[in-house]
Design a protein around this motif. Structure first.
Motif, short mmCIF file in Angstrom:
data_model
loop_
_atom_site.label_atom_id
_atom_site.label_comp_id
_atom_site.label_asym_id
_atom_site.label_seq_id
_atom_site.Cartn_x
_atom_site.Cartn_y
_atom_site.Cartn_z
N ALA A 1 1.40 9.16 -5.83
CA ALA A 1 1.49 10.40 -5.61
C ALA A 1 2.61 10.94 -6.57
O ALA A 1 2.72 12.09 -6.94
CB ALA A 1 2.32 10.60 -4.07
N GLN A 2 3.82 10.41 -6.94
CA GLN A 2 4.86 10.76 -7.95
C GLN A 2 4.13 10.88 -9.30
O GLN A 2 4.69 11.60 -9.95
CB GLN A 2 5.91 9.62 -8.01
CG GLN A 2 7.03 10.16 -8.47
CD GLN A 2 8.41 9.16 -8.37
OE1 GLN A 2 7.83 7.74 -8.30
NE2 GLN A 2 9.36 9.44 -8.45
N GLY A 3 3.26 9.98 -9.49
CA GLY A 3 2.69 10.29 -10.92
C GLY A 3 1.85 11.43 -10.90
O GLY A 3 1.76 12.19 -11.96
N GLN A 4 1.30 11.74 -10.07
CA GLN A 4 0.17 12.98 -10.09
C GLN A 4 1.11 14.34 -9.94
O GLN A 4 0.72 15.29 -10.42
CB GLN A 4 -0.65 13.17 -8.66
CG GLN A 4 -1.56 12.00 -8.80
CD GLN A 4 -2.57 11.93 -7.49
OE1 GLN A 4 -2.35 12.79 -6.56
NE2 GLN A 4 -3.68 10.92 -7.76
N THR A 5 2.33 14.15 -9.33
CA THR A 5 3.26 15.69 -9.25
C THR A 5 3.87 15.84 -10.55
O THR A 5 4.24 17.00 -10.78
CB THR A 5 4.09 15.46 -8.19
OG1 THR A 5 4.93 14.19 -8.23
CG2 THR A 5 3.26 15.48 -6.77
N ASP B 1 1.00 -1.15 -0.16
CA ASP B 1 -0.04 0.06 0.07
C ASP B 1 0.95 1.20 -0.21
O ASP B 1 0.56 2.17 -0.85
CB ASP B 1 -0.89 0.17 1.26
CG ASP B 1 -2.13 -1.16 1.09
OD1 ASP B 1 -2.20 -1.56 -0.10
OD2 ASP B 1 -2.66 -1.25 2.31
N VAL B 2 1.96 1.17 0.78
CA VAL B 2 2.90 2.44 1.09
C VAL B 2 3.54 2.94 -0.68
O VAL B 2 3.66 3.79 -1.10
CB VAL B 2 3.75 2.02 2.04
CG1 VAL B 2 4.91 3.31 1.87
CG2 VAL B 2 3.13 2.38 3.33
N ALA B 3 4.01 1.47 -1.02
CA ALA B 3 4.67 1.56 -2.41
C ALA B 3 3.57 2.14 -3.45
O ALA B 3 3.91 2.99 -4.16
CB ALA B 3 5.21 0.40 -2.97
N ASP B 4 2.56 1.61 -3.53
CA ASP B 4 1.31 1.96 -4.33
C ASP B 4 1.04 3.50 -4.09
O ASP B 4 1.08 4.34 -5.15
CB ASP B 4 0.35 1.08 -4.34
CG ASP B 4 -0.85 1.35 -5.30
OD1 ASP B 4 -0.58 1.22 -6.46
OD2 ASP B 4 -2.09 1.48 -4.84
#
Length: 99
Positions: free
Chosen positions: A94-98, A86-89
């Motif tokens: 979050a990285q994809g949205q930024t 879950d943390v990795a996902d």
């Protein structure tokens, strides 16, 4: 767990020897036709089950505690793995949205 299994098997074998002796000495009835061996095994199972239940109570409780501990460890490992996923996902999203 192995100890409990071996103790239970030992009680069964002891009952099997006693029943075999009783059947062949004529004290206990013989089976019908060719079913004599099956009769001896069945009778030994029926006799050994309650004996094992009473005599091996403490050992059965010990084996049960071991099984419960293993299951609890497995559940904890699964939950830890699920949390890591879950943390990795979440980090990947979050990285994809930024970007």
């Amino acid at each position: 767990m192995l100890r409990y299994t071996l103790m239970r098997l030992g009680i069964f074998v002891g009952c099997l020897v006693v029943v075999w002796g009783l059947v062949y000495s004529g004290v206990a009835p013989r089976g019908l036709g060719d079913s004599n061996f099956m009769w001896i095994v069945l009778l030994a199972l029926v006799i050994s089950a309650p004996i094992s239940f009473v005599v091996l109570r403490k050992e059965r409780d010990r084996a049960s505690e071991q099984v419960v501990a293993r299951v609890d460890r497995a559940k904890a490992n699964l939950e830890r793995n699920r949390t890591q996923e879950d943390v990795a996902d979440d980090a990947a999203r979050a990285q994809g949205q930024t970007s």
